[in-house]
Design a protein around this motif. Structure first.
Motif, PDB file in Angstrom:
ATOM      1  N   ILE A  54      48.024  38.613  11.606  1.00 27.12           N
ATOM      2  CA  ILE A  54      47.390  37.512  12.330  1.00 27.12           C
ATOM      3  C   ILE A  54      48.174  37.254  13.607  1.00 27.12           C
ATOM      4  CG2 ILE A  54      46.675  35.098  12.256  1.00 27.12           C
ATOM      5  CD1 ILE A  54      46.412  35.376   9.238  1.00 27.12           C
ATOM      6  N   ILE A  56      48.447  35.286  17.521  1.00 28.44           N
ATOM      7  CA  ILE A  56      48.175  34.024  18.207  1.00 28.44           C
ATOM      8  C   ILE A  56      47.734  34.334  19.629  1.00 28.44           C
ATOM      9  CG2 ILE A  56      49.190  31.897  19.115  1.00 28.44           C
ATOM     10  CD1 ILE A  56      48.888  31.811  16.109  1.00 28.44           C
ATOM     11  N   ALA A  76      44.469  31.304  16.036  1.00 26.21           N
ATOM     12  CA  ALA A  76      44.801  32.416  15.149  1.00 26.21           C
ATOM     13  C   ALA A  76      43.684  33.456  15.181  1.00 26.21           C
ATOM     14  CB  ALA A  76      45.008  31.909  13.727  1.00 26.21           C
ATOM     15  N   TRP A  78      42.727  37.230  13.401  1.00 28.04           N
ATOM     16  CA  TRP A  78      43.119  38.189  12.370  1.00 28.04           C
ATOM     17  C   TRP A  78      42.231  39.413  12.436  1.00 28.04           C
ATOM     18  CZ3 TRP A  78      42.347  37.292   6.423  1.00 28.04           C
ATOM     19  CH2 TRP A  78      42.903  38.356   5.712  1.00 28.04           C
ATOM     20  N   PRO A  88      38.676  32.827  11.999  1.00 27.15           N
ATOM     21  CA  PRO A  88      39.518  31.757  11.456  1.00 27.15           C
ATOM     22  C   PRO A  88      38.754  30.818  10.529  1.00 27.15           C
ATOM     23  CG  PRO A  88      39.804  31.924  13.830  1.00 27.15           C
ATOM     24  CD  PRO A  88      38.701  32.858  13.459  1.00 27.15           C
ATOM     25  N   ASN A 105      49.969  28.477   7.547  1.00 27.29           N
ATOM     26  CA  ASN A 105      50.040  27.640   8.742  1.00 27.29           C
ATOM     27  C   ASN A 105      51.476  27.568   9.281  1.00 27.29           C
ATOM     28  OD1 ASN A 105      47.982  26.521  10.264  1.00 27.29           O
ATOM     29  ND2 ASN A 105      48.494  24.443   9.665  1.00 27.29           N
ATOM     30  N   LEU A 108      52.059  30.710  11.154  1.00 27.06           N
ATOM     31  CA  LEU A 108      51.322  30.687  12.420  1.00 27.06           C
ATOM     32  C   LEU A 108      52.003  29.777  13.439  1.00 27.06           C
ATOM     33  CD1 LEU A 108      47.637  30.590  11.121  1.00 27.06           C
ATOM     34  CD2 LEU A 108      48.905  32.546  12.047  1.00 27.06           C
TER      35      LEU A 108
END
Length: 190
Positions: A54, A56, A76, A78, A88, A105, A108
């Motif tokens: 994942i 950012i 995020a 993925w 997401p 979280n 992230l």
């Protein structure tokens, strides 16, 4: 087997519930593929092997007062090696259902902070919190400790959350958000 038959019937039942009253659903290839995808997503989220996959990305948030960019919102993204793109809305909701949204979280937020330092110094970070997370006792202190461990100033972050964060336990959510606000974090309702 009888267990597999009941599981497939249950899957079809949830498909009917999602599409409304007065309908029926046959467990077909489309439901089978969705069922398989869900099983794979659950396995990957529970094993936490997805955290490195994942990424950012940042989206600008503009200030109405100045017209300039004030925040970089961490989003995020993925791309799974096994199943491809996962939105997401799908993996965050599933992580909440599975009870694994906290570690996800946290990972992230750490990733967002490390990437954030490459952005202009006059920006602040905007980060979405899970409604489930903010309703846990000590959530505010947890996030402040995470920020401190990363060396990130509390007054340079805005935590965003949906109003559903308040629906399950309003007094607790308010208490946890007050902890963040008193430390200098901004809070925004999405």
């Amino acid at each position: 087997s009888e267990g597999e038959f009941l599981r497939q019937a249950d899957c079809a039942l949830y498909g009917v519930k999602a599409s409304g009253r007065g309908t029926w659903k046959l467990y077909d290839m489309a439901l089978y593929e969705r069922d398989q995808r869900l099983g794979t997503l659950e396995r990957l989220l529970i094993d936490r092997k997805v955290h490195p996959e994942i990424n950012i990305e940042f989206q600008p948030i503009f200030s109405l007062a100045t017209g300039g960019v004030a925040y970089a919102e961490a989003l995020a993204r993925w791309t799974s090696e096994e199943i491809g793109e996962v939105p997401p809305s799908e993996f965050i909701q599933l992580a909440e259902t599975l009870g694994s949204v906290g570690p996800l979280n946290d990972a992230l937020l750490r990733k967002a902070i490390s990437k954030f330092y490459a952005l202009p110094a006059d920006l602040s970070l905007s980060f979405n919190l899970s409604a489930l997370q903010i309703n846990h006792h000590g959530a505010g202190d947890h996030f402040l400790q995470l920020l401190a461990a990363e060396g990130f100033p509390a007054n340079r972050i805005m935590f965003e959350m949906t109003e559903t964060a308040f629906l399950s336990n309003l007094p607790r959510a308010k208490r946890e958000l007050d902890t963040l606000r008193q430390a200098g974090c901004l809070i925004a309702l999405d």
